[in-house]
Enzyme design. Sequence first.
Site, PDB file in Angstrom:
ATOM      1  N   CYS A  79       3.015   1.820   2.989  1.00 33.99           N
ATOM      2  CA  CYS A  79       4.282   1.208   3.164  1.00 33.99           C
ATOM      3  C   CYS A  79       5.356   1.114   2.298  1.00 33.99           C
ATOM      4  CB  CYS A  79       3.627  -0.620   2.696  1.00 33.99           C
ATOM      5  SG  CYS A  79       2.568  -1.282   3.596  1.00 33.99           S
TER       6      CYS A  79
ATOM      7  N   CYS B 106       0.757  -1.023   0.123  1.00 38.29           N
ATOM      8  CA  CYS B 106       0.102   0.005  -0.108  1.00 38.29           C
ATOM      9  C   CYS B 106       0.906   1.169  -0.041  1.00 38.29           C
ATOM     10  CB  CYS B 106      -0.913  -0.002   1.232  1.00 38.29           C
ATOM     11  SG  CYS B 106      -0.200   0.186   2.826  1.00 38.29           S
TER      12      CYS B 106
END
Length: 80
Positions: free
Chosen positions: A13, A10
């Site tokens: 991240c 994501c």
Amino acid sequence: MKVKILGTGCSKCKKLEEIAREAVADLGIDAEVEKVEDIAKIMSYGVMSTPALVINEKVKLAGKVPNKQQVIELLQTELS
């Protein structure tokens, strides 16, 4: 030193990975930065929310994106 970013890919991240790489570069330390996206491996660390930062196999942060200074401090603590 081993630094791992746990996350499924994501945007948070990816941001943590970017911050971790910058912090390692700023400190000029010899560290291997690895992105771990495998759910089973992430769960093996006991992490329930991502992104997570693991330094030398110890979970240091989970569920939030720290700023670069916070990551630098965590790295420096691990170096001591």
